[in-house]
Design an enzyme around this catalytic site. Structure first.
Site, PDB file in Angstrom:
ATOM      1  N   LYS A   1      -1.432  -1.162  -4.067  1.00 49.65           N
ATOM      2  CA  LYS A   1      -2.486  -0.153  -3.924  1.00 49.65           C
ATOM      3  C   LYS A   1      -1.758   1.184  -4.045  1.00 49.65           C
ATOM      4  O   LYS A   1      -1.141   1.660  -3.112  1.00 49.65           O
ATOM      5  CB  LYS A   1      -3.200  -0.271  -2.586  1.00 49.65           C
ATOM      6  CG  LYS A   1      -4.314   0.755  -2.390  1.00 49.65           C
ATOM      7  CD  LYS A   1      -4.941   0.621  -1.010  1.00 49.65           C
ATOM      8  CE  LYS A   1      -6.098   1.570  -0.809  1.00 49.65           C
ATOM      9  NZ  LYS A   1      -5.735   3.001  -0.813  1.00 49.65           N
TER      10      LYS A   1
ATOM     11  N   TYR B   1       0.869  -1.172   0.000  1.00 47.85           N
ATOM     12  CA  TYR B   1       0.000   0.000   0.000  1.00 47.85           C
ATOM     13  C   TYR B   1       0.909   1.225   0.000  1.00 47.85           C
ATOM     14  O   TYR B   1       1.447   1.611   1.034  1.00 47.85           O
ATOM     15  CB  TYR B   1      -0.892  -0.065   1.249  1.00 47.85           C
ATOM     16  CG  TYR B   1      -1.881   1.063   1.460  1.00 47.85           C
ATOM     17  CD1 TYR B   1      -2.004   2.128   0.574  1.00 47.85           C
ATOM     18  CD2 TYR B   1      -2.722   1.050   2.569  1.00 47.85           C
ATOM     19  CE1 TYR B   1      -2.913   3.148   0.793  1.00 47.85           C
ATOM     20  CE2 TYR B   1      -3.641   2.057   2.804  1.00 47.85           C
ATOM     21  CZ  TYR B   1      -3.728   3.108   1.911  1.00 47.85           C
ATOM     22  OH  TYR B   1      -4.630   4.119   2.135  1.00 47.85           O
TER      23      TYR B   1
END
Length: 227
Positions: A147, A117
């Site tokens: 992400k 992420y």
């Protein structure tokens, strides 16, 4: 408030949403205890099947062992994937440092796809994601993608092209979705999708149909919404 989870899941399922990414930034994970995060993930796992949603559990933590514990728990409760952001106090100075941090966390849930992420605006860690994918592939067997919550669209395009496009790169800035659809992102994970998913479904449909005028007008609605 675990009583709200089922209602949240039902709302997402009633809209054009395919999964829930929980305990991330919007989920205020860094303000929760490990036990609270486990209880949130457990409750989501109990309501996902009947709502036909995939559960992605963010397990990022400044403490590597706590993150690994959360990852193991996510696999045990039947999550579809795990994700972690970089530690944000003692920060990794190099991509090698970041891979060293992530590898044991991903290994704690070896049966699940692992997503890094990347959110440099909040973690303060701004490293090459292309280099992370290249080095991570050798060290993290279950590395599925990123992400990508950064406005660096050049770096985004590099990640989309990495390893012949084998990584799943999901975009995390709702107000820039249209620009990244043009670059080839397959989907997004963001905050406003929780309550305005139909708007973004229309943006995606207009883009797919080649109706850029409509897509641009709808994206401007998103920009105003986020502002």
């Amino acid at each position: 408030n675990l009583d709200a989870v089922e209602q949240q899941a039902a709302h997402l399922a009633a809209n054009p949403v395919t999964g829930a990414f929980i305990c991330g930034s919007t989920g205020e994970s860094h303000s929760l205890t490990v036990a609270e995060r486990m209880s949130v993930a457990q409750r989501w796992s109990e309501v996902m099947d009947r709502n036909k949603l995939k559960l992605v559990v963010h397990v990022g933590h400044n403490c590597q062992q706590d993150a690994a514990t959360l990852a193991t728990h996510a696999q045990r409760i039947g999550a579809a994937a795990t994700s972690t952001m970089a530690p944000c106090y003692f920060k990794p100075a190099t991509v090698d440092d970041l891979v060293d941090f992530c590898a044991p966390i991903a290994a704690a849930a070896p049966a699940l796809p692992f997503y890094f992420y990347d959110i440099p605006a909040l973690t303060g860690v701004n490293l090459s994601m292309l280099e992370f994918l290249r080095k991570g592939k050798a060290r993290i067997p279950n590395l599925a993608g990123i992400k990508f919550t950064s406005t660096n669209l050049m770096a985004l395009q590099e990640c989309l092209e990495a390893d012949d496009g084998s990584f799943n790169i999901l975009f995390g800035c709702d107000e820039m979705l249209l620009a990244t659809l043009a670059l080839g992102v397959p989907g997004g994970v963001g905050s406003t999708y929780n309550y305005a998913a139909p708007l973004y479904a229309k943006i995606m449909a207009a883009h797919q149909a080649g109706d850029m005028v409509t897509a641009q007008a709808l994206q401007m609605k998103s920009v105003k919404l986020v502002q």
